[in-house]
Design an enzyme around this catalytic site. Structure first.
Site, short mmCIF file in Angstrom:
data_model
loop_
_atom_site.label_atom_id
_atom_site.label_comp_id
_atom_site.label_asym_id
_atom_site.label_seq_id
_atom_site.Cartn_x
_atom_site.Cartn_y
_atom_site.Cartn_z
N ALA A 199 0.82 -1.21 0.00
CA ALA A 199 0.00 0.00 0.00
C ALA A 199 0.85 1.26 0.00
O ALA A 199 0.49 2.27 -0.63
CB ALA A 199 -0.93 0.00 1.21
N GLU A 200 1.98 1.23 0.68
CA GLU A 200 2.80 2.44 0.82
C GLU A 200 3.62 2.75 -0.43
O GLU A 200 3.63 3.89 -0.90
CB GLU A 200 3.73 2.30 2.03
CG GLU A 200 3.01 2.32 3.37
CD GLU A 200 2.30 3.64 3.63
OE1 GLU A 200 2.75 4.69 3.12
OE2 GLU A 200 1.27 3.61 4.33
N THR A 201 4.34 1.75 -0.95
CA THR A 201 5.26 2.05 -2.07
C THR A 201 5.24 1.00 -3.18
O THR A 201 6.15 0.97 -4.01
CB THR A 201 6.71 2.19 -1.57
OG1 THR A 201 7.13 0.94 -1.00
CG2 THR A 201 6.84 3.30 -0.54
#
Length: 265
Positions: free
Chosen positions: A129-131
């Site tokens: 989800a982040e990167t």
């Protein structure tokens, strides 16, 4: 109303037209508005520098503010609102990639689960989800992003950005990060699991090389697990949701838990 409104007006002023005024009058009016907004900005900048000098090393703050790279990131003034549905997580390709990563890194992820008590699949979901597993780390100057966000906010939110600036300058002063070269998200977060400056206290040396580097995959994954544990992660679903809320908001907790379930099934 945001204190920084006048500066935004200054950036936009030359794209406006006042048809009722002759060209010379419009030019004089524009010049007056720009001059006023610049004075407001410079005053706010000096106030920020003074507050930072009281909160951290004053000589270091003076050095940073004297550098021409300590400036507004104008792209943040016009950026589009971030999509909050996270639908990109649930494509067939995304789920397949998550399952592949989960399988390939399972031994290390399981070791993190044993150490921190956070589900291995959830750690994977946070990373996705982040990167997107480290594929997109952000291209904004972290210093400029934090600096800009401070002026764009008021009240408690501005205080939060001020604290993030203090944490960032402290990290830079201790040579933990490069104050001008470090890049990350528009929120002033960096690394493979996107930590903001004040969250660096939860960073963990997952690679056991004696150095905390959030661009190192093992360090980043271990740090995410440690952050969730420190913010109350437990077996109860309510505790898990609360910890994920602290990481990145209420919608985030829903999609991370859903993605984790899909890739581990």
């Amino acid at each position: 109303m945001r204190r920084f409104l006048w500066y935004i007006v200054a950036l936009l002023i030359f794209s406006w037209s006042a048809l009722s005024c002759p060209p010379r009058a419009r030019a004089e009016d524009n010049q007056m508005r720009v001059s006023k907004s610049k004075r407001i900005y410079l005053k706010e900048r000096e106030m920020l520098k003074h507050k930072l000098a009281q909160a951290t090393d004053s000589m270091y703050v003076e050095k940073i503010f004297a550098d021409s790279r300590c400036k507004i990131d104008s792209t943040l003034l016009y950026r589009k609102p971030r999509k909050s549905d996270y639908s990109f997580l649930f494509t067939d390709t995304s789920i397949a990639e998550g399952k592949r990563f989960f399988a390939e890194k399972r031994e290390f992820l399981d070791s993190l689960e044993r150490e921190f008590g956070v589900d291995a699949a959830v750690i994977t979901a946070v990373y996705r989800a982040e990167t997107n597993f480290g594929r997109y780390l952000g291209t904004h100057s972290v210093l400029q992003a934090l600096y800009t966000r401070y002026f764009m906010r008021t009240g408690k939110k501005q205080l939060e950005e001020f604290n993030q600036l203090v944490c960032f300058l402290e990290l830079a002063r201790r040579d933990v990060v490069d104050v001008f070269s470090l890049t990350g998200s528009s929120a002033g977060a960096w690394g493979r699991t996107q930590f903001r400056p004040c969250s660096f206290v939860f960073a963990v040396d997952g690679s056991n090389d004696g150095y905390l580097d959030l661009f190192n995959e093992r360090d980043a994954l271990a740090s995410a697990a440690n952050y969730l544990r420190a913010h109350g992660w437990a077996k109860k679903l309510a505790r898990q949701r609360s910890a994920l809320d602290r990481y990145n908001g209420k919608m985030y907790r829903i999609v991370v838990l859903r993605y984790a379930k899909l890739i581990s099934s």
